[in-house]
Design a protein around this motif. Structure first.
Motif, PDB file in Angstrom:
ATOM      1  N   TYR A  90       0.821  -1.220   0.000  1.00 27.17           N
ATOM      2  CA  TYR A  90       0.000   0.000   0.000  1.00 27.17           C
ATOM      3  C   TYR A  90       0.856   1.272   0.000  1.00 27.17           C
ATOM      4  N   ASN A  91       2.132   1.135   0.337  1.00 25.15           N
ATOM      5  CA  ASN A  91       3.018   2.295   0.276  1.00 25.15           C
ATOM      6  C   ASN A  91       3.380   2.675  -1.156  1.00 25.15           C
ATOM      7  N   ASP A  92       3.101   1.795  -2.107  1.00 29.44           N
ATOM      8  CA  ASP A  92       3.462   2.063  -3.500  1.00 29.44           C
ATOM      9  C   ASP A  92       2.360   1.591  -4.440  1.00 29.44           C
ATOM     10  N   SER A 140       1.661   2.619  -7.256  1.00 37.88           N
ATOM     11  CA  SER A 140       2.034   2.735  -8.669  1.00 37.88           C
ATOM     12  C   SER A 140       2.408   1.397  -9.295  1.00 37.88           C
ATOM     13  N   HIS A 141       2.628   0.355  -8.471  1.00 40.20           N
ATOM     14  CA  HIS A 141       2.891  -0.979  -9.007  1.00 40.20           C
ATOM     15  C   HIS A 141       1.670  -1.885  -8.919  1.00 40.20           C
ATOM     16  N   VAL A 142       0.525  -1.258  -8.646  1.00 43.87           N
ATOM     17  CA  VAL A 142      -0.730  -2.007  -8.579  1.00 43.87           C
ATOM     18  C   VAL A 142      -1.750  -1.445  -9.556  1.00 43.87           C
ATOM     19  N   TYR A 143      -1.866  -0.128  -9.601  1.00 44.61           N
ATOM     20  CA  TYR A 143      -2.815   0.526 -10.498  1.00 44.61           C
ATOM     21  C   TYR A 143      -2.123   1.598 -11.334  1.00 44.61           C
ATOM     22  N   PHE A 184      -2.420  -4.735  -2.107  1.00 45.16           N
ATOM     23  CA  PHE A 184      -1.549  -5.766  -1.555  1.00 45.16           C
ATOM     24  C   PHE A 184      -0.626  -6.310  -2.637  1.00 45.16           C
ATOM     25  N   CYS A 185       0.413  -6.995  -2.196  1.00 46.81           N
ATOM     26  CA  CYS A 185       1.327  -7.704  -3.093  1.00 46.81           C
ATOM     27  C   CYS A 185       0.746  -9.074  -3.407  1.00 46.81           C
TER      28      CYS A 185
END
Length: 334
Positions: A145-147, A149-152, A173-174
């Motif tokens: 959740y800190n990043d 930009s690698h999810v959406y 989440f990862c």
């Protein structure tokens, strides 16, 4: 079967798979059956390893795999541009198609399960994760959740129309470690999700992590009950999990974060070829290398490679000759 563990793997990640299986046995026990889902057909080494382990099997439900492979294709076909963009880059079909195979586990044999990427070591009991599934449908333990930009696609103006900022900051989440239940995404639910994507929401997906963005979208858009230990545990009790964290302390082949035992270590961002080369005897250094080697050769220490001298850093820039060869496509870059 009730509870079990799934791992996505093929022969490319064989050394990591062996280390992971050994770490599960050493630190979580043999109580949970393990099922390997094939990334693709490169499985000679995987099949050989499975024969040596009584609680490990191969996921061979071709109907489930085909059903969810088709679902992944349908998801990306709703995106306005990405299929053509991938084609222009020389990608045939869906980028990293094998990663989407984890979706077929929603129709797998385990009623409740933990999914693991192969580049993980389990360092603690997993009982508390399964126990949380008695209260929630989706359980994770990470700090993705800190990043976002690698999810959406965070540049999409549509994103905040679909999910408010507070949900993005809390719920993403990862996709490398999560626990869930069989059957939570039935045919009706899948069709509803595809409809929302076709109506314009597909532009919020992040194509560089195709399976991860779809999973996050499915969980968040469906509104199923989710739980992240990284949010819920007291700050004094929670631990990190990524190889990029340099402060973990090792004791008796277990890592600790400020005195708290890690549940798992994720070698995220490190190429599978690094582990293959290391196990072939190349003296490459990367974080928590010796911990990996311990678990990889837990039951065959005589085969562990012996190194002399200082290891070469895994992220060391290539020399001029290597750069030229890569440019000529004679060798592949890592």
């Amino acid at each position: 079967m009730t509870n079990g563990i799934y791992i996505l793997a093929n022969d490319v990640v064989y050394d990591q798979l062996v280390a992971l299986l050994n770490s599960i046995e050493a630190n979580a026990g043999k109580k949970y059956p393990i099922c390997i889902i094939p990334y693709d057909d490169r499985l000679e080494l995987v099949r050989r390893e499975i024969k040596t382990r009584g609680n490990v099997q191969l996921f061979e439900d071709s109907d489930a795999i085909a059903r969810w492979d088709n679902f992944a294709v349908e998801v990306w076909q709703t995106h306005p541009t990405i299929i053509s963009e991938w084609r222009q880059k020389g990608i045939t079909g869906i980028f990293r198609k094998g990663m989407h195979r984890r979706f077929s586990l929603f129709d797998g044999p385990f009623e409740s399960y933990i999914y693991l990427d192969a580049d993980i070591l389990i360092l603690n009991s997993l009982d508390f994760v399964f126990e949380q599934l008695n209260k929630h449908d989706w359980v994770v333990y990470d700090f993705q959740y800190n990043d976002p930009s690698h999810v959406y696609n965070v540049r999409s103006p549509k994103l905040l129309e679909v999910f408010p900022q507070e949900r993005i900051e809390k719920e993403i989440f990862c996709a490398g470690f999560y626990a869930t239940k069989r059957g939570i995404f039935d045919k009706e639910q899948r069709e509803w999700l595809l409809l929302q994507l076709m109506l314009g929401e597909s532009e919020i997906l992040y194509p560089s992590a195709p399976d991860q963005t779809i999973l996050n979208y499915m969980v968040m858009r469906s509104g199923i009950s989710s739980y992240n230990f990284a949010h819920e545990l007291p700050e004094s009790d929670r631990t990190g999990c990524c190889v990029t964290s340099p402060h973990f302390q090792e004791q008796d082949y277990i890592l600790y974060d400020k005195g708290n035992r890690l549940t798992y270590l994720h070698y995220i961002g490190l190429s599978a070829s690094l582990f293959t080369r290391l196990c072939a005897g190349e003296n490459i250094g990367f974080p928590y290398r010796d911990l990996f080697l311990h678990y990889r050769y837990l039951y065959e220490p005589e085969k562990r490679p012996k190194f002399n001298g200082k290891p070469k850093a895994y992220n060391q820039p290539p020399n001029l000759a290597t750069k030229i060869l890569r440019k000529l496509n004679f060798i592949k870059g890592i």
